[in-house]
Design a protein around this motif. Structure first.
Motif: not given
Lengths: 574, 191
Positions: A19-30
């Motif tokens: 749910t958090s933007h930080k998590d989604r941003n992190a995931v998109s960089m994998v």
């Protein structure tokens, strides 16, 4: 990589739990495939600076965006440091989303300029639009609200917080059609003008899912009584005017209605109040988790205290400093679940005498073990008090302390407050936001650089002695996102020491400091992905600016889209 | 407010110090607190800028005495300030003056009832002014037993006993006051 063998739908399903933007941003960089899946499944986008990106690029990356949060002006705009017409217009964003076929459902804006045209366009363009939240915005009138009410057939939320809205004496509330029954949240507390009370009652009566209702100051107590009778399911209530003859039938009816409102957990408003009517709400206080009386100057110290004694489950309290140190002692012994406290000054135009001192804060820190967020305007503070507070509350996430005299020393020792604030940053290892005040030297910044490892936002005013102060912070605080400084002697040496740092931050504001035009130009030249804006309200620009010229206001922020094209005359982008 | 910013970009050239507005007697260099070593005095240093040029009272003491309104301090949202401001202006300008008569006194007095915070406050002031005893209010008996009882004429022209309604309501509806002899007031107290 096991995950690469999962079909996209599975990845998407997993990402939905983030749910958090930080998590989604992190995931998109994998990896590339995660980036791809993530971007097509992202529905909620948060943009902390509307000039860091443009709507076209945003929509091309996240075509399925349904919920957009945008922030415009820098924080210090709240305190009149940014001239009007600086920018932060939402219209281009709405226009782009219409053109590119976005199915917008939610729009949350903070410190942006919202015109009636944008509200009209918004209301007519997005069929499933559900939620509009405007915080500290300006530029619109009740005509814009009328458009929203008329055209957004499935509107669930209209939340107006602390906006400057011109009241056009229309009947915007009457524009909600009779068929509108979808409202869950309606907040118009900041509106200054009249509303049709009968219309309001009917609207509330037919919106059976209404959970949150915040009224403005013109809604009288007898309307409130009728509304509560029709909406006993309310969870959040903002009372308008709370004035009546205490021995009246109306007040009795109100008490009865309140008995039935067993779900209310959050209370605010009381913009006008007759204190003798307050006991009517005591039954509500037992279950309250959030109480905001910071706009209720009509409630005096002893009534406040009587009320608070009933609020044993309070987690959030916003209050005026009329409560006094003694009153805060009562809060400390009553509100054991308290997490967030904000004490605002009541005497804004007088000689600046706050009714609370460090004693109140110390009492709260000792009595409320769950305290993690504080905003405290006070007369004075001592190092000893801050050290005690730091020891009592190692869990602070936000700590903002404002002495009314911004350069006041510790009144007992006459020393600067470096040690006190130093203790706070050393003890509170999770501190994300800090505002300083009082007499402060470079030493406090040394402590901040050394200990404030999680710090994301720092506000500084009238503090420090040399460029070293600012350097300690820039070198030490790895997670710093926003730094705002006013009236402090930091200059070019500090500004230019590590300009790469600014690309890791959202923004830097410096006003009435020692930075020169030349230094600002240097940054602009070397860092194409930073916008360096100079705000000049005087006639400095006309008198052929010299690079040695001190800059009055500088706002620097990272951006992927270069200079903004809507800057007014007084803003010069270097 | 613009005068507060002394733009001293060419400080050495223009000797702006000579024309700088400050608090304190002429000839004193650093009025107010001496900042400890390591602190430069800032251009808008809170304690050395006079924002009201007529306040040359030579006040060299702590800056909390100044009515300084430096833009941006205290950091209170302008929305919040605007919400409070109208009330403040009202409170300062309007006073509510009402005539006070006392049975047997040769002339009337006039008082500003806004000055008082509560009934006990007002009543003790009246007792003082007219050298009488009004006693204590009770809901049942009024001022029964006292030598005098305070009454007032409300907006509707009716004579009411002072103390029955909330203070705020009393302030907004009181048109004049009359301190009645206890014996005459018995009628009002018994309702």
């Amino acid at each position: 990589m096991m995950m690469n063998y999962f079909p996209d739908e599975v990845l998407e399903h997993v990402f939905n739990f983030l749910t958090s933007h930080k998590d989604r941003n992190a995931v998109s960089m994998v990896c590339k495939s995660w980036y791809r899946v993530e971007r097509f499944s992202r529905e909620k986008v948060f943009i902390g600076n509307c000039y860091a990106i443009d709507p076209e690029r945003l929509i091309s990356r996240f075509p399925r965006v349904r919920s957009l949060t945008l922030k415009g002006k820098p924080h210090f705009a709240d305190f009149n440091l940014v001239p009007p017409d600086w920018g932060g217009f939402v219209y281009p964003w709405i226009e782009a989303m219409v053109k590119l076929g976005v199915h917008l459902e939610e729009l949350r804006l903070k410190r942006m300029v919202v015109s009636d045209e944008s509200l009209e366009l918004l209301s007519r363009s997005f069929v499933s639009f559900k939620s509009l939240v405007l915080v500290s915005c300006e530029g619109f009138t009740t005509d814009g609200l009328a458009a929203i009410a008329s055209n957004c057939r499935f509107l669930r939320e209209l939340d107006l917080q602390e906006n400057e809205i011109e009241d056009r004496r229309g009947h915007w509330l009457s524009c909600f059609p009779d068929s509108c029954t979808s409202l869950i949240s309606l907040n118009f507390a900041c509106l200054k003008g009249e509303v049709n009370l009968a219309t309001l009652e009917r609207l509330v009566a037919r919106c059976h899912n209404l959970r949150s209702l915040r009224l403005n100051h013109v809604v009288p107590l007898d309307t409130l009584q009728k509304i509560l009778g029709k909406a006993p399911q309310l969870v959040d209530l903002g009372a308008g005017a709370f004035v009546h003859d205490p021995d009246s039938e109306t007040l009795n009816k109100l008490k009865n209605a309140i008995q039935k409102c067993t779900s209310i957990r959050s209370l605010s408003g009381f913009l006008e109040v007759a204190p003798c009517c307050l006991p009517a709400i005591y039954p509500m206080c037992l279950n309250l988790t959030s109480l905001n009386l910071s706009y209720a100057p009509g409630i005096h110290n002893n009534e406040l205290i009587k009320l608070i004694r009933h609020c044993r489950k309070l987690q959030r309290l916003w209050i005026l400093d009329v409560i006094g140190d003694k009153g805060l002692g009562v809060v400390a012994s009553t509100c054991k679940e308290l997490q967030e406290l904000r004490v605002f000054p009541s005497d804004l135009y007088g000689v600046g005498n706050a009714a609370v001192t460090e004693e109140g804060l110390v009492a709260i820190s000792a009595g409320c073990p769950k305290l993690n967020s504080v905003l405290y305007f006070c007369q004075q503070v001592t190092n000893a008090a801050l050290i005690t507070v730091a020891k009592n509350c190692p869990n602070f996430i936000r700590f903002r302390l404002c002495t009314l005299n911004p350069t006041i020393a510790d009144p007992v020792t006459m020393q600067p407050l470096d040690e006190g604030f130093g203790a706070i940053v050393q003890s509170c290892k999770g501190l994300k936001r800090l505002s300083l005040s009082g007499l402060l030297t470079d030493q406090v910044f040394l402590y901040i650089g050394m200990y404030a490892e999680q710090l994301e936002m720092l506000s500084v005013a009238f503090a420090g002695g040399t460029d070293m102060g600012m350097l300690y912070v820039l070198n030490g605080c790895r997670k710093l996102k926003k730094l705002e400084i006013m009236d402090s002697p930091f200059g070019d040496v500090a500004l230019l020491a590590d300009i790469g740092k600014y690309e890791t931050m959202r923004s830097l504001w410096m006003s009435s400091c020692e930075v020169t035009l030349g230094a600002c130009k240097t940054i602009a030249k070397k860092m194409p992905r930073l916008n360096v804006e100079i705000i000049d309200e005087g006639d400095q620009m006309e008198t052929s600016p010299d690079d040695r010229h001190r800059v009055e206001k500088m706002y620097l922020y990272r951006s992927l889209v270069g200079h903004r094209r809507d800057a007014p005359d007084f803003v010069r982008t270097l | 407010m613009e005068m507060a910013r002394t733009v001293t970009c060419y400080e050495s050239d223009l000797n702006l110090k000579a024309t700088e507005l400050r608090l304190g007697l002429p000839g004193t260099d650093e009025p107010g607190k001496q900042p400890s070593a390591g602190i430069k005095s800032n251009k808008r240093a809170f304690n050395t800028v006079a924002l009201q040029p007529d306040s040359e009272k030579g006040d060299q003491h702590s800056c909390s005495a100044t009515k300084a309104q430096v833009v941006g301090w205290p950091p209170v949202q302008s929305y919040r300030k605007n919400v409070f401001q109208p009330k403040k202006v009202e409170a300062e300008t309007a006073g509510i003056y009402v005539k006070v008569s006392m049975d047997g006194a040769p002339y009337l007095r006039k008082i500003d009832i806004k000055v008082y915070k509560s009934y006990p406050d007002l009543l003790s002031a009246l007792e003082d002014m007219f050298k009488c005893t009004i006693g204590v209010y009770s809901e049942r008996e009024g001022y029964d037993g006292s030598e005098y009882a305070p009454t007032y004429e409300d907006k509707d022209g009716d004579w009411m006993l002072v103390g029955d309604v909330p203070w705020e309501m009393f302030i907004s509806s009181c048109k004049r006051l009359r301190i009645m002899k206890g014996s005459e007031a018995k009628g009002l107290g018994c309702l």
